[in-house]
Design a protein around this motif. Structure first.
Motif, PDB file in Angstrom:
ATOM      1  N   GLY A  20     -37.384  94.539  62.970  1.00 45.83           N
ATOM      2  CA  GLY A  20     -37.720  95.768  63.655  1.00 45.83           C
ATOM      3  C   GLY A  20     -36.985  96.975  63.096  1.00 45.83           C
ATOM      4  O   GLY A  20     -37.143  98.067  63.602  1.00 45.83           O
ATOM      5  N   MET A  21     -36.175  96.796  62.038  1.00 45.38           N
ATOM      6  CA  MET A  21     -35.442  97.916  61.452  1.00 45.38           C
ATOM      7  C   MET A  21     -36.336  98.689  60.502  1.00 45.38           C
ATOM      8  O   MET A  21     -37.118  98.108  59.756  1.00 45.38           O
ATOM      9  CB  MET A  21     -34.230  97.420  60.629  1.00 45.38           C
ATOM     10  N   ALA A  22     -36.188  99.995  60.513  1.00 41.40           N
ATOM     11  CA  ALA A  22     -36.903 100.860  59.582  1.00 41.40           C
ATOM     12  C   ALA A  22     -35.923 101.312  58.511  1.00 41.40           C
ATOM     13  O   ALA A  22     -34.712 101.319  58.730  1.00 41.40           O
ATOM     14  CB  ALA A  22     -37.479 102.056  60.335  1.00 41.40           C
ATOM     15  N   VAL A  23     -36.462 101.684  57.362  1.00 40.59           N
ATOM     16  CA  VAL A  23     -35.632 102.196  56.278  1.00 40.59           C
ATOM     17  C   VAL A  23     -35.992 103.661  56.080  1.00 40.59           C
ATOM     18  O   VAL A  23     -37.139 103.984  55.755  1.00 40.59           O
ATOM     19  CB  VAL A  23     -35.871 101.413  54.971  1.00 40.59           C
ATOM     20  N   HIS A  24     -35.034 104.541  56.307  1.00 45.24           N
ATOM     21  CA  HIS A  24     -35.288 105.975  56.167  1.00 45.24           C
ATOM     22  C   HIS A  24     -35.545 106.300  54.699  1.00 45.24           C
ATOM     23  O   HIS A  24     -34.902 105.742  53.806  1.00 45.24           O
ATOM     24  CB  HIS A  24     -34.088 106.765  56.695  1.00 45.24           C
ATOM     25  N   ASP A  25     -36.496 107.218  54.452  1.00 45.33           N
ATOM     26  CA  ASP A  25     -36.826 107.607  53.072  1.00 45.33           C
ATOM     27  C   ASP A  25     -35.601 108.059  52.289  1.00 45.33           C
ATOM     28  O   ASP A  25     -35.523 107.851  51.077  1.00 45.33           O
ATOM     29  CB  ASP A  25     -37.852 108.750  53.075  1.00 45.33           C
ATOM     30  N   ASP A  26     -34.654 108.693  52.969  1.00 48.01           N
ATOM     31  CA  ASP A  26     -33.449 109.192  52.317  1.00 48.01           C
ATOM     32  C   ASP A  26     -32.687 108.062  51.610  1.00 48.01           C
ATOM     33  O   ASP A  26     -32.093 108.276  50.560  1.00 48.01           O
ATOM     34  CB  ASP A  26     -32.549 109.873  53.360  1.00 48.01           C
ATOM     35  N   CYS A  27     -32.728 106.854  52.168  1.00 51.42           N
ATOM     36  CA  CYS A  27     -32.052 105.706  51.540  1.00 51.42           C
ATOM     37  C   CYS A  27     -32.621 105.455  50.151  1.00 51.42           C
ATOM     38  O   CYS A  27     -31.879 105.282  49.187  1.00 51.42           O
ATOM     39  CB  CYS A  27     -32.225 104.442  52.390  1.00 51.42           C
ATOM     40  N   LYS A  28     -33.946 105.455  50.057  1.00 50.30           N
ATOM     41  CA  LYS A  28     -34.602 105.183  48.777  1.00 50.30           C
ATOM     42  C   LYS A  28     -34.402 106.342  47.807  1.00 50.30           C
ATOM     43  O   LYS A  28     -34.169 106.122  46.617  1.00 50.30           O
ATOM     44  CB  LYS A  28     -36.089 104.906  48.988  1.00 50.30           C
ATOM     45  N   LEU A  29     -34.472 107.565  48.309  1.00 51.55           N
ATOM     46  CA  LEU A  29     -34.300 108.737  47.441  1.00 51.55           C
ATOM     47  C   LEU A  29     -32.892 108.795  46.851  1.00 51.55           C
ATOM     48  O   LEU A  29     -32.718 109.043  45.653  1.00 51.55           O
ATOM     49  CB  LEU A  29     -34.597 110.025  48.223  1.00 51.55           C
ATOM     50  N   ARG A  30     -31.892 108.559  47.677  1.00 51.26           N
ATOM     51  CA  ARG A  30     -30.499 108.577  47.184  1.00 51.26           C
ATOM     52  C   ARG A  30     -30.256 107.433  46.204  1.00 51.26           C
ATOM     53  O   ARG A  30     -29.552 107.594  45.216  1.00 51.26           O
ATOM     54  CB  ARG A  30     -29.499 108.485  48.340  1.00 51.26           C
ATOM     55  N   PHE A  31     -30.866 106.265  46.470  1.00 49.69           N
ATOM     56  CA  PHE A  31     -30.722 105.140  45.555  1.00 49.69           C
ATOM     57  C   PHE A  31     -31.332 105.487  44.193  1.00 49.69           C
ATOM     58  O   PHE A  31     -30.746 105.189  43.151  1.00 49.69           O
ATOM     59  CB  PHE A  31     -31.372 103.878  46.129  1.00 49.69           C
ATOM     60  N   LEU A  32     -32.491 106.125  44.196  1.00 49.04           N
ATOM     61  CA  LEU A  32     -33.118 106.539  42.933  1.00 49.04           C
ATOM     62  C   LEU A  32     -32.231 107.532  42.188  1.00 49.04           C
ATOM     63  O   LEU A  32     -32.131 107.485  40.960  1.00 49.04           O
ATOM     64  CB  LEU A  32     -34.505 107.143  43.185  1.00 49.04           C
ATOM     65  N   ASP A  33     -31.580 108.435  42.936  1.00 47.13           N
ATOM     66  CA  ASP A  33     -30.646 109.373  42.306  1.00 47.13           C
ATOM     67  C   ASP A  33     -29.493 108.628  41.637  1.00 47.13           C
ATOM     68  O   ASP A  33     -29.078 108.968  40.532  1.00 47.13           O
ATOM     69  CB  ASP A  33     -30.068 110.353  43.341  1.00 47.13           C
ATOM     70  N   LEU A  34     -28.971 107.610  42.307  1.00 42.97           N
ATOM     71  CA  LEU A  34     -27.877 106.812  41.744  1.00 42.97           C
ATOM     72  C   LEU A  34     -28.372 106.069  40.498  1.00 42.97           C
ATOM     73  O   LEU A  34     -27.715 106.081  39.460  1.00 42.97           O
ATOM     74  CB  LEU A  34     -27.346 105.828  42.780  1.00 42.97           C
ATOM     75  N   LYS A  35     -29.530 105.447  40.596  1.00 39.11           N
ATOM     76  CA  LYS A  35     -30.042 104.598  39.522  1.00 39.11           C
ATOM     77  C   LYS A  35     -30.478 105.416  38.301  1.00 39.11           C
ATOM     78  O   LYS A  35     -30.098 105.103  37.177  1.00 39.11           O
ATOM     79  CB  LYS A  35     -31.223 103.780  40.052  1.00 39.11           C
ATOM     80  N   ALA A  36     -31.258 106.446  38.516  1.00 41.60           N
ATOM     81  CA  ALA A  36     -31.860 107.184  37.408  1.00 41.60           C
ATOM     82  C   ALA A  36     -30.990 108.331  36.895  1.00 41.60           C
ATOM     83  O   ALA A  36     -30.882 108.539  35.699  1.00 41.60           O
ATOM     84  CB  ALA A  36     -33.223 107.720  37.828  1.00 41.60           C
ATOM     85  N   LYS A  37     -30.366 109.052  37.829  1.00 44.32           N
ATOM     86  CA  LYS A  37     -29.626 110.256  37.430  1.00 44.32           C
ATOM     87  C   LYS A  37     -28.117 110.065  37.450  1.00 44.32           C
ATOM     88  O   LYS A  37     -27.387 110.943  37.013  1.00 44.32           O
ATOM     89  CB  LYS A  37     -29.994 111.418  38.363  1.00 44.32           C
ATOM     90  N   ARG A  38     -27.671 108.940  38.039  1.00 47.29           N
ATOM     91  CA  ARG A  38     -26.240 108.663  38.178  1.00 47.29           C
ATOM     92  C   ARG A  38     -25.523 109.801  38.929  1.00 47.29           C
ATOM     93  O   ARG A  38     -24.410 110.173  38.603  1.00 47.29           O
ATOM     94  CB  ARG A  38     -25.628 108.389  36.817  1.00 47.29           C
TER      95      ARG A  38
END
Length: 152
Positions: A20-38
């Motif tokens: 029943g947990m949702a994942v906020h879009d911000d989690c994915k966006l920040r992860f992409l920033d870490l992964k792609a842009k460091r």
């Protein structure tokens, strides 16, 4: 009218069918920033039980150390976290691995441990690009030596 409002809200959250947990879009966006842009060295995620969603709790600066990362995990509460681990191979090559940590200290509430455990796999699937996964109940289980041994 109500259904329009509800569908408008769902674009920011994706429900986790198992817990029943949702994942906020911000989690994915920040992860992409870490992964792609460091842009970040690490991200700490927290489950907001009242809103039934995973949110970003803390972002680590690129210059932050591993000690800064481990210090950002609470001693008696569960968290998810990702860490961008840089290392040099035996061949003197600079490499990087994205480490996912499921932090579940022994002193955390049982209910919290259960919620984090049941939501982990779905949350992890939202973060495409995780290379190492660690389950830790105390800091020794996620030491740099453990990560190094899993990186080769």
């Amino acid at each position: 009218m109500i259904s329009v409002l509800l569908t408008g809200c769902s674009s920011h959250l994706q429900a986790n069918a198992a817990s029943g947990m949702a994942v906020h879009d911000d989690c994915k966006l920040r992860f992409l920033d870490l992964k792609a842009k460091r842009t970040f060295r690490f991200i700490v995620f927290k489950i907001e039980e009242k809103q039934k969603q995973v949110i970003v709790e803390k972002l680590g600066e690129p210059a932050d150390s591993y000690e800064d990362f481990t210090a950002s995990l609470p001693a008696d509460e569960c968290r998810y976290a990702v860490y961008d681990f840089d290392y040099v191979t035996e061949d003197n090559c600079q490499k990087s691995r994205i480490v996912f940590v499921a932090w579940s200290p022994d002193t955390a509430r049982v209910r919290s441990k259960m919620i984090y455990a049941s939501s982990k796999d779905r949350f992890k699937r939202e973060l495409d690009g995780i290379q190492i996964e660690l389950q830790a109940t105390d800091p020794t289980e996620m030491g740099l030596d453990v990560i190094r041994s899993r990186s080769n």
